[in-house]
Write an enzyme that holds these catalytic residues in place. Sequence first.
Site, mmCIF file in Angstrom:
data_model
loop_
_atom_site.group_PDB
_atom_site.id
_atom_site.type_symbol
_atom_site.label_atom_id
_atom_site.label_comp_id
_atom_site.label_asym_id
_atom_site.label_seq_id
_atom_site.Cartn_x
_atom_site.Cartn_y
_atom_site.Cartn_z
ATOM 1 C CD GLN A 5 -3.054 -0.727 2.275
ATOM 2 O OE1 GLN A 5 -3.265 -1.928 3.058
ATOM 3 N NE2 GLN A 5 -3.686 0.300 2.630
ATOM 4 C CB SER A 9 3.289 -4.342 4.011
ATOM 5 O OG SER A 9 2.211 -4.283 4.749
ATOM 6 C CG LEU A 10 -1.007 -5.945 -0.186
ATOM 7 C CD1 LEU A 10 -2.066 -6.718 0.222
ATOM 8 C CD2 LEU A 10 -1.730 -4.922 -0.946
ATOM 9 N NE ARG A 14 -2.535 -8.324 5.514
ATOM 10 C CZ ARG A 14 -1.825 -7.297 5.182
ATOM 11 N NH1 ARG A 14 -2.262 -6.313 4.275
ATOM 12 N NH2 ARG A 14 -0.368 -7.163 5.785
ATOM 13 C CG HIS A 55 3.205 -3.794 9.573
ATOM 14 N ND1 HIS A 55 3.063 -5.217 9.064
ATOM 15 C CD2 HIS A 55 3.321 -2.849 8.430
ATOM 16 C CE1 HIS A 55 2.993 -5.098 7.941
ATOM 17 N NE2 HIS A 55 3.198 -4.078 7.249
ATOM 18 C CD GLN A 76 2.989 -9.108 6.346
ATOM 19 O OE1 GLN A 76 1.907 -8.803 6.386
ATOM 20 N NE2 GLN A 76 3.646 -8.999 5.053
#
Length: 312
Positions: free
Chosen positions: A10, A91-92, A116, A200, A249
């Site tokens: 993102q 991340s994503l 998610r 996170h 994560q």
Amino acid sequence: MALGFVFPGQGSQSVGMLNDFANHYPQVKKTFAEASEALGYDLWDLVAKGPADELNRTERTQPAMLTAGVALWRLWRERGGQVPGLIAGHSLGEYTALVCADAVSFTDAVNLVADRGAFMQDAVPEGAGAMAAILGLRDDEVIDLCREAAQGEIVSAANFNSPEQIVVAGHRGAVQRAVQAARQHGAKRAVMLPVSVPSHCELMRRAAEMLAGRLRYMTIASPSIVVIHNVDASSRSKPEEIAKALIEQLYQPVHWVETIQKMLDGGVTRLVECGPGQVLTGLNKRVYRQIQSLPLCNPGSLEQALMHIAES
């Protein structure tokens, strides 16, 4: 010379992303059509036309970015691009990497990351959480600042993006205190980020629990390409270990510097950023200036990357 691929998360999305690719390569709209069917709405129309506010909703951003990365990966392979030895996602982007490594089916992943995003948005009331970027301080300095700024709330390092860029996340007030403290301690920059979800950090623990329940119904296979995970810059081959890494994560930091170092240790000398924008290309050069970073941000850069790697 070994090749690595990285997939952005993102923050790299924008209205109109991949329009120039779609005008040249049918694979792009074909991939978005597949995602749209799974999601039940026209994802390409949202990406191509907006509005930006809708695209930036995390439950929309996540499937959009995953689909964009998979579309470019498929295009890369369709054009005869080399299969990398190591891959990772920020991340994503880790979900995109797992799709491209045949560990998770594309349609399963599209629906998973949409959920998610919804779990993340629901975990913290809008406006209660925040994230900020701090530049010019060491990891240990930022960790100490966060500890002092918490004052009973949560704020912690969320992304170790480069040796001089760390993103922090937590309760808005605590993040604001950390930003002020960073400026007082000589940070080159310390700025709040325009996000609604504090990713996170411990505030995402509830979202992680919801994701764990969702993953119980997912089919995960052993990856065909080694995927380096954010949570500890290590790879996994067992489905249950991959699921555990994805759950952790959500509330633990992204160790991007260590991830790139792991690729370098594995012999990678060229990195392709497979997704919209060039955010990771910039970060990777800050981790190791000598590495060859090749973004796939437009059709011209795709052709250049294909040519460069074929000639190496």
